[in-house]
Scaffold this active site. Structure first.
Site, PDB file in Angstrom:
ATOM      1  N   THR A  78       9.062  37.637  39.915  1.00 44.08           N
ATOM      2  CA  THR A  78       8.354  38.848  40.343  1.00 44.08           C
ATOM      3  C   THR A  78       6.853  38.587  40.356  1.00 44.08           C
ATOM      4  OG1 THR A  78      10.081  40.297  39.458  1.00 44.08           O
ATOM      5  CG2 THR A  78       7.907  41.277  39.790  1.00 44.08           C
ATOM      6  N   GLY A 206      12.885  31.016  35.383  1.00 41.44           N
ATOM      7  CA  GLY A 206      13.733  30.313  34.433  1.00 41.44           C
ATOM      8  C   GLY A 206      15.133  30.880  34.308  1.00 41.44           C
ATOM      9  N   HIS A 207      15.234  32.223  34.272  1.00 45.33           N
ATOM     10  CA  HIS A 207      16.510  32.810  33.847  1.00 45.33           C
ATOM     11  C   HIS A 207      17.586  32.837  34.911  1.00 45.33           C
ATOM     12  CE1 HIS A 207      16.421  37.082  35.442  1.00 45.33           C
ATOM     13  NE2 HIS A 207      15.150  36.784  35.610  1.00 45.33           N
ATOM     14  N   CYS A 331      18.161  44.763  39.966  1.00 45.19           N
ATOM     15  CA  CYS A 331      16.824  45.343  40.102  1.00 45.19           C
ATOM     16  C   CYS A 331      16.877  46.691  40.783  1.00 45.19           C
ATOM     17  CB  CYS A 331      15.950  44.422  40.922  1.00 45.19           C
ATOM     18  SG  CYS A 331      16.561  42.755  40.941  1.00 45.19           S
TER      19      CYS A 331
END
Ligand SMILES: *Cc1c(COP(=O)(O)O)cnc(C)c1O
Length: 398
Positions: A78, A206-207, A331
């Site tokens: 984001t 990363g996730h 989201c």
């Protein structure tokens, strides 16, 4: 009735992935033993953390074909997308005030574009076809000598569709427009080569690739002379573009995750593709009216998005507490309206409301897929029988 599991089976790997235990092991020393601030230049604690951060930067760069100095640490995709789009638009001085993006982008990209419209930029929103792919001719026609930036995602987070990045990059290069790609779902899943694909800015997180939450990166092409204005005031870290202390433990985990993905990606892709195809074959074998949303070919191995005719996804998920599934992106689940992505692909509201996203990942097993297939078939059959009897005319008593 099949035996229900005590803990749900996780099939939502496009929302997030579990942190690989090997990644956790790599991170642990950087919390309480090697805890230095990587920007502390006056002692060994700082140097140790800085070395680890630089090693991680190099591993992230290697996964996408970049040089280490082209990688900036951020908090996630984001933030990377916001910096790439708004930072470039606000920092550029070349007179170009036109941006091209696409209707199926992540909301952080679309809302960044909307912000820029308020600031006087023109934005073109490309359509997608029924497979979820942009039309390269539409892109060619949209890009002019006033186009500053083209932002097209690598892999769509709801339908898993892979856009033709190399072709888009070539078009942007010819037009002198910068090419940004949100690769949150692509990194570690498909081969990304920022040089060969002419990508100028690339966002990763990363996730989504078995690393920790809360860390991401933005690749900024070194020889593109891009002027990016920081969105924050701060102490000048990450070339002043993203000030703030780089979280060394998270950066180390992200680097480890990228290194693992680089080694294991191809094998993992084959395994996931086989599991996914097995699941789809079983559903289609036992049920009518199962429609695959998004291209079957240009698609990451771990994603299925299906519309199940005559079955509402919210009811189905309520009947399946033993499966962790989703009906769209995590989201936008706060919004009640149907997915802008599925509508972008041309689905009707009914089709969108009957859509299920099934995200397989590194830790998904064949037994889990067999179980999930059985339970889905079972509950869809029950729901369909229920809706048939519910739609029979009700006789008024008396
Ligand atoms: C998850 C995701 C994001 C947001 O990433 P965060 O790191 O959670 O901020 C952006 N774009 C896409 C395509 C995603 O899948």
């Amino acid at each position: 009735m099949m035996q229900k599991q005590s803990r749900p089976i996780y099939l939502d790997n496009q929302a997030t992935t579990p942190t690989d235990p090997r990644v956790v092991d790599a991170m642990l020393p950087y919390f309480s033993e090697k805890f230095g601030n990587p920007h502390s230049g006056s002692h060994a604690f700082g140097w140790e953390a800085a070395d680890a951060v630089e090693n991680a930067r190099a591993r992230i760069a290697a996964l996408i074909g970049a040089a280490p100095e082209e990688i900036l640490f951020t908090s996630g995709a984001t933030e990377s997308n916001n910096i790439a789009i708004k930072g470039l638009a606000r920092g550029s001085r070349n007179g170009r005030k036109h941006i091209v993006t696409c209707v199926t982008e992540h909301l952080c990209v679309l809302n960044s574009a909307l912000d820029l419209e308020d600031e006087g930029f023109d934005v073109t929103y490309l359509h997608v076809d029924g497979d979820g792919l942009i039309d390269l001719d539409e892109l060619r026609a949209a890009v002019t000598d006033k186009t500053l930036l083209v932002s097209i995602m690598a892999v769509q987070n709801e339908v898993g569709v892979i856009q033709p990045l190399a072709e888009i990059g070539a078009i942007c290069r010819t037009a002198g427009a910068a090419f940004h790609s949100d690769a949150a779902q692509g990194a570690g899943k498909i081969v990304l080569d920022v040089k060969a694909m002419n990508i100028d800015l690339l966002s990763v997180t990363g996730h989504k690739l078995y690393g920790p939450m809360g860390v991401g990166a933005l690749y900024v092409r070194g020889d593109a002379n891009l002027r990016i204005e920081s969105l924050f005031s701060g102490g000048g870290q990450e070339k002043g573009i993203r000030p703030g202390t780089v979280p060394a433990p998270l950066a180390v985990g992200f680097g480890e995750a990228c290194a693992l993905a680089a080694v294991e990606m191809n094998e993992e892709a084959v395994r996931l593709m086989n599991l996914r195809d097995k699941l789809l074959d079983r559903l289609r074998g036992d049920l009518d009216g199962v429609r695959l949303n998004g291209s079957a070919e240009c698609r990451i191995p771990g994603n299925l998005n299906i519309s199940i005719e005559g079955t509402r996804a919210d009811k189905l998920m309520a009947a399946l507490p033993d499966l962790a599934l989703s009906s769209g992106s995590a989201c936008s689940s706060a919004h009640s309206e149907s997915s802008h992505v599925l509508r972008g692909l041309g689905l009707t509201d009914d089709q969108a409301e009957s859509s299920l996203r099934i995200g397989l990942g590194r830790f998904t097993t064949e037994e889990e897929i067999d179980y999930a297939a059985g339970r889905l078939i079972e509950e869809i059959t029950v729901l369909r029988q229920g809706s048939v009897s519910a739609s029979e005319p009700v006789r008024a008593a008396g």
